[in-house]
Design a protein around this motif. Structure first.
Motif, PDB file in Angstrom:
ATOM      1  N   VAL A  18      72.350  60.822  -2.238  1.00 34.06           N
ATOM      2  CA  VAL A  18      70.990  59.906  -2.954  1.00 34.06           C
ATOM      3  C   VAL A  18      71.523  59.699  -4.485  1.00 34.06           C
ATOM      4  O   VAL A  18      71.911  60.730  -4.985  1.00 34.06           O
ATOM      5  N   GLY A  19      71.211  58.599  -5.061  1.00 38.34           N
ATOM      6  CA  GLY A  19      71.456  58.530  -6.393  1.00 38.34           C
ATOM      7  C   GLY A  19      71.906  57.053  -6.579  1.00 38.34           C
ATOM      8  O   GLY A  19      72.289  56.026  -5.710  1.00 38.34           O
ATOM      9  N   THR A  20      72.392  56.759  -7.945  1.00 38.98           N
ATOM     10  CA  THR A  20      72.663  55.416  -8.314  1.00 38.98           C
ATOM     11  C   THR A  20      74.325  55.373  -8.268  1.00 38.98           C
ATOM     12  O   THR A  20      75.023  56.318  -8.962  1.00 38.98           O
ATOM     13  N   TYR A  21      74.994  54.631  -7.594  1.00 44.23           N
ATOM     14  CA  TYR A  21      76.322  54.490  -7.594  1.00 44.23           C
ATOM     15  C   TYR A  21      76.908  54.144  -9.180  1.00 44.23           C
ATOM     16  O   TYR A  21      76.188  53.484  -9.883  1.00 44.23           O
ATOM     17  N   GLY A  22      77.887  54.746  -9.689  1.00 45.92           N
ATOM     18  CA  GLY A  22      78.396  54.404 -10.851  1.00 45.92           C
ATOM     19  C   GLY A  22      77.908  55.770 -11.741  1.00 45.92           C
ATOM     20  O   GLY A  22      78.624  55.913 -12.611  1.00 45.92           O
ATOM     21  N   TYR A  23      76.854  56.388 -11.336  1.00 42.48           N
ATOM     22  CA  TYR A  23      76.550  57.563 -12.132  1.00 42.48           C
ATOM     23  C   TYR A  23      76.988  58.959 -11.592  1.00 42.48           C
ATOM     24  O   TYR A  23      77.084  59.994 -11.798  1.00 42.48           O
ATOM     25  N   MET A  24      77.104  58.694 -10.091  1.00 40.11           N
ATOM     26  CA  MET A  24      77.500  59.895  -9.049  1.00 40.11           C
ATOM     27  C   MET A  24      78.949  60.434  -9.434  1.00 40.11           C
ATOM     28  O   MET A  24      79.853  59.659  -9.492  1.00 40.11           O
ATOM     29  N   SER A  25      79.219  61.785  -9.214  1.00 37.54           N
ATOM     30  CA  SER A  25      80.465  62.265  -9.559  1.00 37.54           C
ATOM     31  C   SER A  25      81.303  62.037  -7.996  1.00 37.54           C
ATOM     32  O   SER A  25      80.481  61.753  -6.997  1.00 37.54           O
ATOM     33  N   PRO A  26      82.545  62.113  -8.250  1.00 36.66           N
ATOM     34  CA  PRO A  26      83.391  61.750  -6.971  1.00 36.66           C
ATOM     35  C   PRO A  26      83.013  62.616  -5.754  1.00 36.66           C
ATOM     36  O   PRO A  26      82.725  62.354  -4.769  1.00 36.66           O
ATOM     37  N   GLU A  27      82.919  64.096  -6.196  1.00 42.83           N
ATOM     38  CA  GLU A  27      82.826  65.103  -5.051  1.00 42.83           C
ATOM     39  C   GLU A  27      81.412  64.714  -4.495  1.00 42.83           C
ATOM     40  O   GLU A  27      81.137  65.396  -3.450  1.00 42.83           O
ATOM     41  N   TYR A  28      80.494  64.524  -5.275  1.00 45.37           N
ATOM     42  CA  TYR A  28      78.956  64.110  -4.924  1.00 45.37           C
ATOM     43  C   TYR A  28      78.852  62.961  -3.760  1.00 45.37           C
ATOM     44  O   TYR A  28      78.641  62.943  -2.804  1.00 45.37           O
ATOM     45  N   ALA A  29      79.493  61.977  -4.472  1.00 44.60           N
ATOM     46  CA  ALA A  29      79.590  60.567  -3.812  1.00 44.60           C
ATOM     47  C   ALA A  29      80.448  60.522  -2.429  1.00 44.60           C
ATOM     48  O   ALA A  29      80.153  59.955  -1.282  1.00 44.60           O
ATOM     49  N   MET A  30      81.501  61.323  -2.545  1.00 50.67           N
ATOM     50  CA  MET A  30      82.571  61.556  -1.297  1.00 50.67           C
ATOM     51  C   MET A  30      82.086  62.471  -0.219  1.00 50.67           C
ATOM     52  O   MET A  30      82.472  62.319   0.907  1.00 50.67           O
ATOM     53  N   GLU A  31      81.682  63.613  -0.769  1.00 52.50           N
ATOM     54  CA  GLU A  31      81.495  64.892   0.069  1.00 52.50           C
ATOM     55  C   GLU A  31      80.364  65.468  -0.035  1.00 52.50           C
ATOM     56  O   GLU A  31      80.099  66.512   0.791  1.00 52.50           O
ATOM     57  N   GLY A  32      79.152  64.841  -0.681  1.00 47.11           N
ATOM     58  CA  GLY A  32      77.944  65.585  -1.035  1.00 47.11           C
ATOM     59  C   GLY A  32      77.902  67.035  -1.596  1.00 47.11           C
ATOM     60  O   GLY A  32      76.624  67.658  -1.454  1.00 47.11           O
ATOM     61  N   ARG A  33      78.913  67.250  -2.251  1.00 55.41           N
ATOM     62  CA  ARG A  33      78.914  68.462  -2.919  1.00 55.41           C
ATOM     63  C   ARG A  33      78.353  68.154  -4.536  1.00 55.41           C
ATOM     64  O   ARG A  33      78.898  67.157  -5.027  1.00 55.41           O
ATOM     65  N   PHE A  34      77.478  68.964  -4.865  1.00 52.82           N
ATOM     66  CA  PHE A  34      77.151  68.749  -6.372  1.00 52.82           C
ATOM     67  C   PHE A  34      77.010  70.231  -6.927  1.00 52.82           C
ATOM     68  O   PHE A  34      76.982  71.148  -6.486  1.00 52.82           O
ATOM     69  N   SER A  35      77.130  70.037  -8.400  1.00 52.32           N
ATOM     70  CA  SER A  35      77.109  71.099  -9.398  1.00 52.32           C
ATOM     71  C   SER A  35      76.750  70.938 -10.515  1.00 52.32           C
ATOM     72  O   SER A  35      76.386  69.703 -10.706  1.00 52.32           O
ATOM     73  N   GLU A  36      76.600  71.623 -11.714  1.00 47.28           N
ATOM     74  CA  GLU A  36      76.384  71.106 -12.982  1.00 47.28           C
ATOM     75  C   GLU A  36      77.172  70.250 -13.323  1.00 47.28           C
ATOM     76  O   GLU A  36      77.027  69.291 -14.256  1.00 47.28           O
ATOM     77  N   LYS A  37      78.572  70.192 -12.809  1.00 46.64           N
ATOM     78  CA  LYS A  37      79.626  69.255 -13.380  1.00 46.64           C
ATOM     79  C   LYS A  37      79.255  67.871 -12.694  1.00 46.64           C
ATOM     80  O   LYS A  37      79.668  67.032 -13.339  1.00 46.64           O
ATOM     81  N   SER A  38      78.407  67.764 -11.618  1.00 47.19           N
ATOM     82  CA  SER A  38      78.109  66.349 -11.164  1.00 47.19           C
ATOM     83  C   SER A  38      76.988  65.884 -12.314  1.00 47.19           C
ATOM     84  O   SER A  38      77.170  64.636 -12.871  1.00 47.19           O
ATOM     85  N   ASP A  39      76.445  66.674 -12.943  1.00 51.19           N
ATOM     86  CA  ASP A  39      75.417  65.969 -14.053  1.00 51.19           C
ATOM     87  C   ASP A  39      76.215  65.856 -15.186  1.00 51.19           C
ATOM     88  O   ASP A  39      75.996  64.797 -15.935  1.00 51.19           O
ATOM     89  N   VAL A  40      77.373  66.588 -15.704  1.00 49.71           N
ATOM     90  CA  VAL A  40      78.195  66.122 -16.721  1.00 49.71           C
ATOM     91  C   VAL A  40      78.924  64.789 -16.453  1.00 49.71           C
ATOM     92  O   VAL A  40      79.039  64.222 -17.483  1.00 49.71           O
ATOM     93  N   PHE A  41      79.300  64.580 -15.077  1.00 49.61           N
ATOM     94  CA  PHE A  41      79.697  63.366 -14.892  1.00 49.61           C
ATOM     95  C   PHE A  41      78.763  62.221 -15.276  1.00 49.61           C
ATOM     96  O   PHE A  41      79.226  61.074 -15.851  1.00 49.61           O
ATOM     97  N   SER A  42      77.644  62.189 -14.817  1.00 49.77           N
ATOM     98  CA  SER A  42      76.549  61.264 -15.183  1.00 49.77           C
ATOM     99  C   SER A  42      76.098  61.192 -16.745  1.00 49.77           C
ATOM    100  O   SER A  42      76.259  59.953 -16.935  1.00 49.77           O
ATOM    101  N   PHE A  43      76.202  62.566 -17.223  1.00 53.40           N
ATOM    102  CA  PHE A  43      76.389  62.030 -18.544  1.00 53.40           C
ATOM    103  C   PHE A  43      77.342  61.464 -19.435  1.00 53.40           C
ATOM    104  O   PHE A  43      77.057  60.887 -20.307  1.00 53.40           O
TER     105      PHE A  43
END
Length: 174
Positions: A18-43
């Motif tokens: 779930v989230g807004t496309y364009g702000y999601m990290s590749p690993e989250y958008a494609m594989e459902g994996r998230f980490s603090e680096k997912s937040d870094v991507f959005s930032f």
């Protein structure tokens, strides 16, 4: 999202993205994996939006770079950062700082999460505590990557003859 982790976890998986496309990290958008680096991507996307005065999926972006990340990458590699920056915030006496911010934004939107800096490093970079910033690689979700992968698939299908088990869908606005 990073607050969802348990005490000793540094990444997690989810079954529903779930989230807004364009702000999601590749690993989250494609594989459902998230980490603090997912937040870094959005930032990083947000930082580039602030610098440019444009949304990531703005209709005002040109055909060469249909998204903000592609445009930022192209202009950064052409050393034409001034063309990227919103004229409202651009002043020649802060050009060096704005260039630094753009580079930090590009570092935050790297395709591989291990290539993205951590939050503490980002703060140091933005505060100019780090003098030599790493050189970013081409970020995730840029138009050049999409065109390149489509060309590779096209070349493969010409060599093989037919690939019936693969469907390539290209989403375009009307």
């Amino acid at each position: 999202m990073a607050r969802i982790f348990g005490e000793n976890e540094d990444q997690a998986n989810t079954k529903r993205v779930v989230g807004t496309y364009g702000y999601m990290s590749p690993e989250y958008a494609m594989e459902g994996r998230f980490s603090e680096k997912s937040d870094v991507f959005s930032f990083g996307v947000l930082l580039l939006e602030i610098l440019s005065g444009r949304r990531n999926t703005s209709p005002s972006l040109n055909e060469q770079s249909p998204n903000l990340l592609g445009m930022a990458w192209r202009l950064w590699t052409e050393h034409n950062m001034v063309a990227f920056i919103d004229p409202v915030i651009f002043h020649s006496n802060i050009q060096q700082s704005i260039s630094r911010f753009m580079q930090v934004g590009l570092l935050c939107v790297q395709e591989l999460m291990n290539d993205r800096p951590g939050i503490a490093a980002i703060i140091s970079m933005l505060d100019s505590e780090v003098s030599d910033l790493p050189i970013p690689k081409q970020p995730a979700f840029t138009s050049n990557q999409i065109a390149s992968s489509n060309m590779q698939l096209s070349q493969q299908s010409q060599k093989v003859g037919s690939i019936n088990d693969i469907t390539i869908t290209r989403v375009e606005a009307r």
